[in-house]
Each structure stands twice: as structure tokens, then as C-alpha cells.
Design a protein around this motif. Structure first.
Motif, PDB file in Angstrom:
ATOM      1  N   THR A  50       0.829  -1.205   0.000  1.00 11.63           N
ATOM      2  CA  THR A  50       0.000   0.000   0.000  1.00 11.63           C
ATOM      3  C   THR A  50       0.862   1.253   0.000  1.00 11.63           C
ATOM      4  N   MET A  51       1.858   1.279   0.875  1.00 12.06           N
ATOM      5  CA  MET A  51       2.727   2.451   0.948  1.00 12.06           C
ATOM      6  C   MET A  51       3.563   2.607  -0.314  1.00 12.06           C
ATOM      7  N   LEU A  52       4.017   1.485  -0.879  1.00 13.92           N
ATOM      8  CA  LEU A  52       4.788   1.551  -2.123  1.00 13.92           C
ATOM      9  C   LEU A  52       3.930   2.055  -3.272  1.00 13.92           C
ATOM     10  N   ALA A  53       2.667   1.632  -3.317  1.00 13.86           N
ATOM     11  CA  ALA A  53       1.771   2.055  -4.390  1.00 13.86           C
ATOM     12  C   ALA A  53       1.501   3.552  -4.335  1.00 13.86           C
ATOM     13  N   ARG A  54       1.590   4.141  -3.159  1.00 17.13           N
ATOM     14  CA  ARG A  54       1.378   5.585  -3.032  1.00 17.13           C
ATOM     15  C   ARG A  54       2.571   6.373  -3.568  1.00 17.13           C
ATOM     16  N   ARG A  55       3.751   5.720  -3.596  1.00 18.38           N
ATOM     17  CA  ARG A  55       4.956   6.382  -4.112  1.00 18.38           C
ATOM     18  C   ARG A  55       5.233   6.021  -5.567  1.00 18.38           C
ATOM     19  N   ASN A  56       4.850   4.810  -5.956  1.00 15.97           N
ATOM     20  CA  ASN A  56       5.175   4.267  -7.272  1.00 15.97           C
ATOM     21  C   ASN A  56       3.932   4.335  -8.159  1.00 15.97           C
ATOM     22  N   ALA A  57       3.929   5.281  -9.081  1.00 17.27           N
ATOM     23  CA  ALA A  57       2.742   5.493  -9.908  1.00 17.27           C
ATOM     24  C   ALA A  57       2.414   4.274 -10.756  1.00 17.27           C
ATOM     25  N   ASP A  58       3.443   3.565 -11.237  1.00 21.20           N
ATOM     26  CA  ASP A  58       3.193   2.387 -12.069  1.00 21.20           C
ATOM     27  C   ASP A  58       2.488   1.297 -11.270  1.00 21.20           C
ATOM     28  N   LEU A  59       2.961   1.040 -10.046  1.00 21.66           N
ATOM     29  CA  LEU A  59       2.311   0.027  -9.218  1.00 21.66           C
ATOM     30  C   LEU A  59       0.899   0.456  -8.843  1.00 21.66           C
ATOM     31  N   GLY A  60       0.726   1.734  -8.509  1.00 21.55           N
ATOM     32  CA  GLY A  60      -0.609   2.223  -8.178  1.00 21.55           C
ATOM     33  C   GLY A  60      -1.588   2.020  -9.327  1.00 21.55           C
ATOM     34  N   ALA A  61      -1.132   2.272 -10.547  1.00 19.72           N
ATOM     35  CA  ALA A  61      -1.998   2.093 -11.720  1.00 19.72           C
ATOM     36  C   ALA A  61      -2.347   0.628 -11.927  1.00 19.72           C
ATOM     37  N   VAL A  62      -1.382  -0.261 -11.700  1.00 21.77           N
ATOM     38  CA  VAL A  62      -1.649  -1.695 -11.842  1.00 21.77           C
ATOM     39  C   VAL A  62      -2.706  -2.136 -10.845  1.00 21.77           C
ATOM     40  N   ILE A  63      -2.588  -1.711  -9.592  1.00 22.48           N
ATOM     41  CA  ILE A  63      -3.554  -2.127  -8.576  1.00 22.48           C
ATOM     42  C   ILE A  63      -4.939  -1.593  -8.907  1.00 22.48           C
ATOM     43  N   ARG A  64      -5.019  -0.352  -9.365  1.00 16.94           N
ATOM     44  CA  ARG A  64      -6.332   0.208  -9.724  1.00 16.94           C
ATOM     45  C   ARG A  64      -6.977  -0.565 -10.861  1.00 16.94           C
ATOM     46  N   ALA A  65      -6.166  -1.093 -11.768  1.00 17.64           N
ATOM     47  CA  ALA A  65      -6.704  -1.820 -12.926  1.00 17.64           C
ATOM     48  C   ALA A  65      -6.918  -3.306 -12.650  1.00 17.64           C
ATOM     49  N   ALA A  66      -6.417  -3.802 -11.523  1.00 18.73           N
ATOM     50  CA  ALA A  66      -6.517  -5.235 -11.232  1.00 18.73           C
ATOM     51  C   ALA A  66      -7.970  -5.653 -11.074  1.00 18.73           C
ATOM     52  N   ASP A  67      -8.234  -6.907 -11.409  1.00 15.12           N
ATOM     53  CA  ASP A  67      -9.606  -7.416 -11.370  1.00 15.12           C
ATOM     54  C   ASP A  67     -10.013  -7.887  -9.976  1.00 15.12           C
ATOM     55  N   LEU A  68      -9.039  -8.274  -9.157  1.00 16.36           N
ATOM     56  CA  LEU A  68      -9.323  -8.714  -7.790  1.00 16.36           C
ATOM     57  C   LEU A  68      -8.128  -8.321  -6.921  1.00 16.36           C
ATOM     58  N   VAL A  69      -8.371  -7.519  -5.898  1.00 14.11           N
ATOM     59  CA  VAL A  69      -7.326  -7.089  -4.968  1.00 14.11           C
ATOM     60  C   VAL A  69      -7.674  -7.655  -3.597  1.00 14.11           C
ATOM     61  N   VAL A  70      -6.841  -8.568  -3.128  1.00 15.53           N
ATOM     62  CA  VAL A  70      -7.131  -9.345  -1.928  1.00 15.53           C
ATOM     63  C   VAL A  70      -6.479  -8.697  -0.708  1.00 15.53           C
ATOM     64  N   PRO A  71      -7.205  -8.596   0.432  1.00 16.26           N
ATOM     65  CA  PRO A  71      -6.602  -8.072   1.662  1.00 16.26           C
ATOM     66  C   PRO A  71      -5.673  -9.097   2.293  1.00 16.26           C
ATOM     67  N   ASP A  72      -4.413  -9.065   1.895  1.00 17.95           N
ATOM     68  CA  ASP A  72      -3.432 -10.060   2.318  1.00 17.95           C
ATOM     69  C   ASP A  72      -2.903  -9.791   3.726  1.00 17.95           C
ATOM     70  N   GLY A  73      -2.717  -8.532   4.086  1.00 16.24           N
ATOM     71  CA  GLY A  73      -2.053  -8.198   5.342  1.00 16.24           C
ATOM     72  C   GLY A  73      -3.007  -7.800   6.452  1.00 16.24           C
ATOM     73  N   ALA A  74      -2.567  -8.047   7.703  1.00 13.34           N
ATOM     74  CA  ALA A  74      -3.375  -7.684   8.862  1.00 13.34           C
ATOM     75  C   ALA A  74      -3.602  -6.176   8.927  1.00 13.34           C
ATOM     76  N   GLY A  75      -2.610  -5.389   8.470  1.00 20.81           N
ATOM     77  CA  GLY A  75      -2.765  -3.942   8.492  1.00 20.81           C
ATOM     78  C   GLY A  75      -3.895  -3.469   7.598  1.00 20.81           C
ATOM     79  N   VAL A  76      -4.028  -4.065   6.444  1.00 18.84           N
ATOM     80  CA  VAL A  76      -5.111  -3.699   5.527  1.00 18.84           C
ATOM     81  C   VAL A  76      -6.460  -4.068   6.132  1.00 18.84           C
ATOM     82  N   VAL A  77      -6.540  -5.236   6.753  1.00 16.31           N
ATOM     83  CA  VAL A  77      -7.786  -5.658   7.413  1.00 16.31           C
ATOM     84  C   VAL A  77      -8.150  -4.675   8.526  1.00 16.31           C
ATOM     85  N   TRP A  78      -7.146  -4.262   9.305  1.00 17.56           N
ATOM     86  CA  TRP A  78      -7.378  -3.292  10.386  1.00 17.56           C
ATOM     87  C   TRP A  78      -7.862  -1.958   9.830  1.00 17.56           C
TER      88      TRP A  78
END
Length: 248
Positions: A50-78
Motif C-alpha cells: 500500500t505504501m509503495l503504491a502511493r509512491r510508485n505510480a506504475d504500481l498504483g496504476a496496476v492495482i487500480r486496474a486489477a480485477d481482484l485485490v485481496v486483503p493479504d495483510g493484517a494492516g489492511v484488514v485493520w
């Protein structure tokens, strides 16, 4: 936020610090439903990504375009819980393994890309013993010379597998997947260090570490060189507390 659907891809798109993540009743069912709808890219989101995607525009764009984004980490669930969105943590390694077992049972053609030559050799041997019916049509390590990749990629496109698991590290695996799967069917998913664990060369954090939500500490003790990566965890928590959405 989009409404929760009632179909096989039962999911609701939410956001943590502006980065998309999907709330699903059953992530495996959502992934299988995605395969039935001509496939797509699965991203497993944790605090560090999440923090990397906020700094890395390419990764952020990939996540926005992804078809399924899974809450893998406890921090995201929190962070989602602070918005009143209650989801189960869905470790990517478990989702990927569930998809491998489903692939074996339903005759899916599977490709594995990434990790070291030693890991891939040991993983291939283990899968041949543990899952003899699994149709592994493509297995290539990630330490290839630059000149070799175009031929490997062309061969993978020709095979058009049902499931492609990629262990090239974040963000390279997510960016590579998005480029590769254009106009191709099947499920494409980055799996980080899963191949290392499945091969037996590394150990996954024990259950008690997962329950205490300190898997990151177990991984750090296994590989102290990763310490800089984990600076993202307190940064994530502070950002959520300062700027994250709260339940209204």
C-alpha cells in the motif's frame, strides 16, 4: 464504494489510503468466478505494498486496474475495520495454493514463473510428488538473461495457461503481469516468496505468529536484510490513523 454483488465474483471495491482493495465473502470463489469470466489479474495487498503504491505510480496504476485485490495483510484488514468494513485476512500464499489444488482437480493448465533456479527445481519435484495430476505446462526461474525473456514471454503467450503464478517480487511481478496478460485469458497472480516456502527452502511463519499478527517479525528474523522494508509498517499505521477513513 461499489455495491456487493451476489454472483460468483461476490466482491466490493473499497480503498485504504486511496489504494483499492476488495472485500469478498470468499476470495477463492471470487478468483474462480473471475476465471469463468475470461480471467484477470489478482493482487494481494498488504501494508508495505500500500505504501509503495502511493509512491510508485506504475504500481498504483496496476492495482487500480486489477480485477481482484485481496486483503493479504493484517494492516489492511485493520484499516478496513476502521471504516466499518469487516473482512477476513486472506494470505496470498493460501489463495495461490487453493487455486493450484483447484487447477489440479479441474484440469487447468498452470505456469510458474520466477524465484531462483534451485527453488524452481525443488518446487517442480515436490509438485510432481504431491500433485501428480497437476498440468504444469510452463516452469521458468526468474534469473534469466535479458535477451532470453522475449522468447520465454512469447512461449507463455502461446500456451495461454489457465493459471499463472509469478514470483518476481513487488512491484516487478505486478507490472510484468499487467503487460503480459493483455488480451490473454486465465488468472495471473503475483505470489512473492510463496515458491520458496512451497519448495521447502524457507519456512512460513507458524500459526501463533499469524494469530499475534507478527509474521513480519518472523520473516525479519529469517532474513535481517529486509529490515528497511518493514519501516513501511509504522508509516502505514500512522498514515491510517492520521488520514485513513473512519466509520461514519
Amino acid at each position: 464504494m461499489e455495491a456487493l454483488t451476489t454472483g460468483p465474483r461476490d466482491q466490493r471495491r473499497c480503498h485504504v489510503l486511496g489504494v483499492p482493495v476488495d472485500a469478498c465473502r470468499d476470495v477463492t470463489a471470487a478468483a474462480i468466478g473471475l476465471h469463468a469470466e475470461a480471467g484477470g489479474q489478482i493482487v494481494t495487498l498488504n501494508a508495505e505494498m500500500t505504501m509503495l503504491a502511493r509512491r510508485n505510480a506504475d504500481l498504483g496504476a496496476v492495482i487500480r486496474a486489477a480485477d481482484l485485490v485481496v486483503p493479504d495483510g493484517a494492516g489492511v484488514v485493520w484499516a478496513l475495520a476502521r471504516q466499518g468494513i469487516m473482512v477476513q485476512r486472506s494470505p496470498g500464499i493460501e489463495l495461490a495454493w487453493s487455486l493450484l489444488k483447484y487447477a489440479e482437480a479441474h484440469g487447468w493448465r498452470v505456469a510458474l514463473v520466477g524465484a531462483s533456479p534451485e527453488v524452481m527445481e525443488r518446487l517442480s519435484d515436490r509438485l510432481a510428488q504431491q500433485s501428480p495430476a497437476l498440468q504444469l505446462v510452463f516452469v521458468e526461474h526468474g534469473y534469466q538473461d535479458a535477451g532470453v525473456w522475449p522468447e520465454l514471454e512469447a512461449r507463455l503467450r502461446r500456451l495461454s495457461p489457465d493459471l499463472v503464478l509469478v514470483a518476481l517480487g513487488v512491484p516487478l511481478q505486478e507490472i510484468w503481469i499487467q503487460r503480459m496478460r493483455d488480451r490473454l485469458p486465465g488468472l495471473w497472480m503475483g505470489v512473492g516468496g510463496s515458491f520458496d516456502v512451497w519448495s521447502g527452502l524457507k519456512q512460513r511463519a507458524p500459526g501463533w505468529a499469524s494469530r499475534l499478527q507478527i509474521e513480519w517479525l518472523y520473516r525479519l528474523l529469517q532474513d535481517p536484510k529486509r529490515w528497511k522494508r518493514y519501516l513501511a509498517l509504522p508509516q502505514f499505521a500512522w498514515s491510517v490513523l492520521r488520514h485513513g477513513e473512519r466509520q461514519r
